[in-house]
Design a protein around this motif. Structure first.
Motif, PDB file in Angstrom:
ATOM      1  N   ALA A  36       5.386   8.165   9.216  1.00 24.77           N
ATOM      2  CA  ALA A  36       4.601   7.462  10.233  1.00 24.77           C
ATOM      3  C   ALA A  36       4.859   5.959  10.247  1.00 24.77           C
ATOM      4  O   ALA A  36       4.364   5.260  11.128  1.00 24.77           O
TER       5      ALA A  36
ATOM      6  N   ARG B  77      -4.198   0.662  22.267  1.00 28.08           N
ATOM      7  CA  ARG B  77      -3.651   1.963  22.674  1.00 28.08           C
ATOM      8  C   ARG B  77      -3.811   2.171  24.175  1.00 28.08           C
ATOM      9  O   ARG B  77      -2.919   2.705  24.833  1.00 28.08           O
TER      10      ARG B  77
ATOM     11  N   ASP C 236       1.771   4.053  22.469  1.00 28.54           N
ATOM     12  CA  ASP C 236       2.266   4.092  21.089  1.00 28.54           C
ATOM     13  C   ASP C 236       3.410   3.108  20.846  1.00 28.54           C
ATOM     14  O   ASP C 236       4.310   3.379  20.058  1.00 28.54           O
TER      15      ASP C 236
ATOM     16  N   ASP D 131       3.665   4.995  15.279  1.00 25.11           N
ATOM     17  CA  ASP D 131       2.736   5.539  16.274  1.00 25.11           C
ATOM     18  C   ASP D 131       1.886   4.455  16.926  1.00 25.11           C
ATOM     19  O   ASP D 131       0.967   4.747  17.683  1.00 25.11           O
TER      20      ASP D 131
END
Length: 169
Positions: free
Chosen positions: A38, A67, A72, A59
């Motif tokens: 990640a 967001r 992302d 992400d």
């Protein structure tokens, strides 16, 4: 100076050389995120000693405001140079450039990062590097002290983004 991703054996060295008051597992948590795919936890080394770090979160930023605005978009999170006396010597700039290159290698076209509104020195660096403000947000985080008490924190921040030119090949 060398910049490279964190390795398992680096975590205890980071704990010794770059303190994490209020977040004693910060380095281990970032390494675990990297191991899970990640993020990439970048470290700057000088003469065998870690002097800076920052993590590319693949992400994107977790803040809902960011967001909503950017989805992302990869985020460079937790950029820091330590000890403070080393700031202003190009270490932070080198970490930002290394993060940008990682994003380009993965086909990304932009990198974002947050800056606390009470950190004009960092904001000036990011502006010099071409980062522009996109959205205000509140960075919310928590840490657990030695007694097991959790402390919630919130910082007023601005999320900045820089479009990245794709390198010809």
């Amino acid at each position: 100076m060398e910049i490279r991703p964190c390795r398992a054996e680096d975590v205890p060295v980071l704990d010794r050389h770059i303190p994490a008051p209020g977040a004693p597992s910060r380095h281990a948590d970032r390494f675990a995120r990297q191991e899970a795919g990640a993020g990439t936890y970048l470290l700057a080394w000088r003469d065998g000693v870690p002097v800076g770090h920052g993590q590319v979160r693949w992400d994107g930023c977790a803040a809902p405001e960011v967001r909503a605005a950017l989805g992302d978009c990869p985020e460079l999170n937790g950029l820091d140079v330590w000890p403070e006396g080393l700031r202003g010597q190009g270490i932070g700039t080198a970490l930002v450039h290394a993060a940008e290159e990682l994003v380009r290698e993965r086909g990304g076209t932009a990198l974002g990062l947050g800056v606390a509104r009470d950190n004009p020195r960092a904001a000036a660096l990011y502006a010099r590097l071409g980062y522009e403000p996109v959205v205000a947000y509140t960075d919310r985080w928590a840490w657990t002290d030695a007694a097991g008490r959790t402390h919630a924190c919130a910082d007023a921040c601005t999320f900045l983004v820089r479009p990245l030119a794709v390198r010809g090949g």
